[in-house]
Design an enzyme around this catalytic site. Structure first.
Site, short mmCIF file in Angstrom:
data_model
loop_
_atom_site.label_atom_id
_atom_site.label_comp_id
_atom_site.label_asym_id
_atom_site.label_seq_id
_atom_site.Cartn_x
_atom_site.Cartn_y
_atom_site.Cartn_z
N ASP A 54 53.22 21.75 -42.56
CA ASP A 54 53.59 22.21 -43.89
C ASP A 54 52.83 23.48 -44.29
O ASP A 54 53.38 24.35 -44.96
CB ASP A 54 53.34 21.11 -44.94
CG ASP A 54 54.41 20.03 -44.89
OD1 ASP A 54 55.42 20.21 -44.19
OD2 ASP A 54 54.22 19.01 -45.58
N GLY A 55 51.58 23.60 -43.88
CA GLY A 55 50.80 24.80 -44.19
C GLY A 55 51.44 26.04 -43.62
O GLY A 55 51.50 27.09 -44.27
N HIS A 59 52.94 29.16 -45.72
CA HIS A 59 52.47 30.52 -45.41
C HIS A 59 53.67 31.42 -45.08
O HIS A 59 53.74 32.57 -45.54
CB HIS A 59 51.48 30.48 -44.25
CG HIS A 59 50.87 31.78 -43.93
ND1 HIS A 59 49.92 32.38 -44.73
CD2 HIS A 59 51.08 32.64 -42.89
CE1 HIS A 59 49.56 33.54 -44.20
NE2 HIS A 59 50.25 33.72 -43.10
N ASN A 127 57.06 25.48 -54.42
CA ASN A 127 57.40 24.27 -55.16
C ASN A 127 56.41 23.81 -56.21
O ASN A 127 56.80 23.43 -57.28
CB ASN A 127 57.65 23.08 -54.20
CG ASN A 127 59.05 23.11 -53.63
OD1 ASN A 127 59.90 23.87 -54.08
ND2 ASN A 127 59.27 22.30 -52.64
N ASP A 128 55.11 23.77 -55.93
CA ASP A 128 54.18 23.26 -56.93
C ASP A 128 52.78 23.82 -56.73
O ASP A 128 52.47 24.41 -55.71
CB ASP A 128 54.13 21.73 -56.93
CG ASP A 128 53.69 21.12 -55.60
OD1 ASP A 128 53.11 21.85 -54.77
OD2 ASP A 128 53.91 19.93 -55.40
#
Length: 135
Positions: A54-55, A59, A127-128
């Site tokens: 996910d990172g 990025h 997203n957040d």
């Protein structure tokens, strides 16, 4: 839209040259042109493939701001909530390349933190945003 060319984006940790080469070989077998991401290459592609967790996907999304190009995440990490595919599912890329995919729009947030009227941090988020208080 049929995908004919992709930009490969991968995290520096946890992605082996063998994994990158296997993805490139699959793309070659599907007749999809590809190039590895560098600071000067980010336009002229139908899609971006982000290899990692996910990172890496987050990025990649920050790097591609303003390009309006879909990102396909292939999870190579332990956390893969944002990735559509696992590494074992590489053959499913051909279906997506043939136009069998559905876009899932995500919100990019422009985040700034200010203290006493001075911006001390600014970045984009996918997203957040999570904030943690100190003291």
């Amino acid at each position: 839209m049929v995908i004919e060319s992709v930009l490969l984006f991968f995290g520096e940790k946890g992605v082996s040259e063998n994994e990158i080469n296997e993805v490139e070989s699959k793309l070659d077998s599907f007749g999809i042109s590809h190039k590895r991401y560098t600071e000067c290459v980010s336009e002229g592609f139908d899609a971006v493939i982000a290899l990692g967790g996910d990172g890496t996907i987050m990025h990649t999304a920050r790097r591609m701001i303003g390009h309006q190009i879909p990102i396909l995440g292939i999870n190579l990490g332990t956390v893969g909530f944002l990735a559509e595919l696992e590494y074992a599912d590489l053959d499913r890329m051909v279906s997506a390349a043939q136009g069998n995919y559905q876009l899932s729009p995500r919100m990019m947030l422009d985040v700034s933190l200010s203290r006493r009227g001075e911006i001390v941090y600014s970045n984009f988020a996918l997203n957040d945003v999570a904030m943690h208080g100190v003291g």
